[in-house]
Enzyme design. Structure first.
Site, short mmCIF file in Angstrom:
data_model
loop_
_atom_site.label_atom_id
_atom_site.label_comp_id
_atom_site.label_asym_id
_atom_site.label_seq_id
_atom_site.Cartn_x
_atom_site.Cartn_y
_atom_site.Cartn_z
N SER A 142 -3.74 -140.53 57.91
CA SER A 142 -3.09 -140.38 59.23
C SER A 142 -3.57 -141.50 60.12
CB SER A 142 -3.52 -139.03 59.82
OG SER A 142 -3.18 -138.95 61.19
N TYR A 155 -10.00 -132.45 62.11
CA TYR A 155 -8.83 -133.10 61.49
C TYR A 155 -9.06 -134.61 61.39
CZ TYR A 155 -3.97 -134.47 60.61
OH TYR A 155 -2.82 -135.01 60.07
N1 NAD Z 1 3.70 -135.00 60.92
C1 NAD Z 1 2.83 -135.83 61.42
O1 NAD Z 1 2.96 -136.25 62.58
C2 NAD Z 1 1.70 -136.37 60.56
C3 NAD Z 1 0.96 -137.43 61.07
C4 NAD Z 1 -0.07 -137.96 60.31
C5 NAD Z 1 -0.36 -137.42 59.07
N2 NAD Z 1 0.36 -136.36 58.61
C6 NAD Z 1 -0.01 -135.85 57.28
O2 NAD Z 1 1.13 -135.88 56.47
C7 NAD Z 1 0.98 -134.91 55.42
C8 NAD Z 1 2.26 -134.09 55.34
O3 NAD Z 1 2.41 -133.40 56.57
P1 NAD Z 1 3.82 -133.00 57.20
O4 NAD Z 1 3.81 -133.43 58.60
O5 NAD Z 1 4.90 -133.38 56.29
O6 NAD Z 1 3.59 -131.41 57.25
P2 NAD Z 1 4.33 -130.17 56.56
O7 NAD Z 1 3.61 -128.97 57.05
O8 NAD Z 1 5.79 -130.27 56.75
O9 NAD Z 1 4.01 -130.42 55.01
C9 NAD Z 1 2.78 -130.12 54.44
C10 NAD Z 1 3.03 -129.56 53.06
O10 NAD Z 1 1.74 -129.32 52.45
C11 NAD Z 1 1.78 -128.05 51.82
N3 NAD Z 1 0.44 -127.49 51.73
C12 NAD Z 1 -0.39 -127.16 52.76
N4 NAD Z 1 -1.52 -126.63 52.27
C13 NAD Z 1 -1.42 -126.63 50.92
C14 NAD Z 1 -2.25 -126.21 49.88
N5 NAD Z 1 -3.45 -125.64 50.11
N6 NAD Z 1 -1.83 -126.38 48.60
C15 NAD Z 1 -0.62 -126.91 48.33
N7 NAD Z 1 0.23 -127.33 49.29
C16 NAD Z 1 -0.17 -127.18 50.57
C17 NAD Z 1 2.69 -127.20 52.72
O11 NAD Z 1 3.18 -126.06 52.04
C18 NAD Z 1 3.77 -128.21 53.09
O12 NAD Z 1 4.81 -128.23 52.14
C19 NAD Z 1 -0.27 -134.11 55.77
O13 NAD Z 1 -1.35 -134.59 55.00
C20 NAD Z 1 -0.48 -134.41 57.25
O14 NAD Z 1 -1.83 -134.28 57.62
C21 NAD Z 1 1.39 -135.82 59.32
#
Ligand code: NAD
Length: 254
Positions: A142, A155
């Site tokens: 991130s 986080y």
């Molecule tokens: N959305 C943002 O602004 C953002 C910014 C920076 C980083 N991220 C990172 O991007 C990645 C994806 O996030 P997103 O925004 O698409 O969120 P999201 O919640 O849409 O997707 C996360 C996915 O991870 C799965 N997951 C969570 N815990 C789990 C576990 N214990 N075992 C298996 N699967 C699990 C969830 O079911 C979901 O499908 C994450 O690592 C998040 O930290 C997101």
């Protein structure tokens, strides 16, 4: 077809960034194993890929469980006959000051965001070293792994750890055919972001503030993350390893 004949595992691919990456990788010819806790949503991604003529399968796993990670790698080898790309993307957020963070909160977040990727890499690397041809590991870190954000110390610490995990693995395997990189999304419009903002006291103001926080002046999309991820795991990035690539509309340039 930039990933023709490649096999890929993507964790956290039932929704958000992981889902967009699964669709994009499959579109480029990869066979994709979607590994996630959310079964219905994951199966829907498989169906969407199948309807578009691609190849995908779903496996229910909890990335916090080392045995689940081993099972995931074995499933990919059994189903697709190899493992070229491991993309550890599953993650969770926690918006809380350190004084409001319980032991359980810390353990649960670090288990998903940090140890989940470690377990997966440990299970995948031996197979990647054995097989012919180069492989690639990608982690979703991130922008908060590069610059800090208020009210999210655990986080931020977890994502900083992911960046260093990627760099350290990149050094270990640079001369043995495995490239390892980290994707550092900025503020991306996903279910995670929606949940986070809707829990804030004034969501409408927060949406506006989040859009303006990135110099490009809008939120990023999961598809934009998928394009960057595709490039990092593709042959076009064959000389790129140990990189933490911001996909953040200029956020970390400030
Ligand atoms: N959305 C943002 O602004 C953002 C910014 C920076 C980083 N991220 C990172 O991007 C990645 C994806 O996030 P997103 O925004 O698409 O969120 P999201 O919640 O849409 O997707 C996360 C996915 O991870 C799965 N997951 C969570 N815990 C789990 C576990 N214990 N075992 C298996 N699967 C699990 C969830 O079911 C979901 O499908 C994450 O690592 C998040 O930290 C997101």
């Amino acid at each position: 077809m930039r990933l023709a004949d490649k096999t890929a595992i993507i964790t956290g691919a039932s929704t958000g960034i992981g889902r967009a990456c699964a669709l994009r990788f499959a579109e480029e010819g990869a066979e994709v194993l979607i590994a996630d806790l959310q079964v219905e949503e994951g199966q829907a991604v498989v169906d969407e890929i199948g309807a578009a003529g691609g190849e995908a399968q779903f496996i229910e796993i909890d990335v916090r469980d080392p045995d689940d990670n081993t099972r995931m790698v074995e499933e990919c080898l059994d189903t697709f006959g190899g493992l070229d790309i491991l993309f550890c993307n599953a993650g969770v957020t926690l918006a809380a000051e350190i004084t409001e963070t319980t032991d359980e909160d810390m353990d649960s977040l670090l288990d998903v965001n940090v140890k989940g990727g470690m377990y997966a890499a440990r299970a995948a690397v031996p197979h990647m070293l054995e097989q012919e041809g180069d492989s690639s590991i990608l982690f979703t870190a991130s922008k908060t792994g590069l610059v800090a954000q208020e009210d999210s110390p655990v986080y931020c610490a977890s994502k900083g750890a992911v960046v260093m995990l990627a760099k350290a693995l990149a050094l270990d395997y640079a001369d043995r055919g495995i490239r390892v990189n980290a994707l550092c999304p900025g503020i991306i419009d996903t279910p995670m972001l929606n949940r986070y903002i809707e829990d804030l006291p004034n969501p409408q103001d927060a949406w506006q503030e989040f859009r303006q926080a990135q110099p490009i002046g809008r939120l990023g999309t999961p598809e934009e993350c998928a394009d960057a991820a595709l490039w990092l795991v593709s042959e076009e990035a064959r000389f790129i390893t140990g990189v933490a690539l911001p996909v953040d509309g200029g956020f970390t340039a400030e």
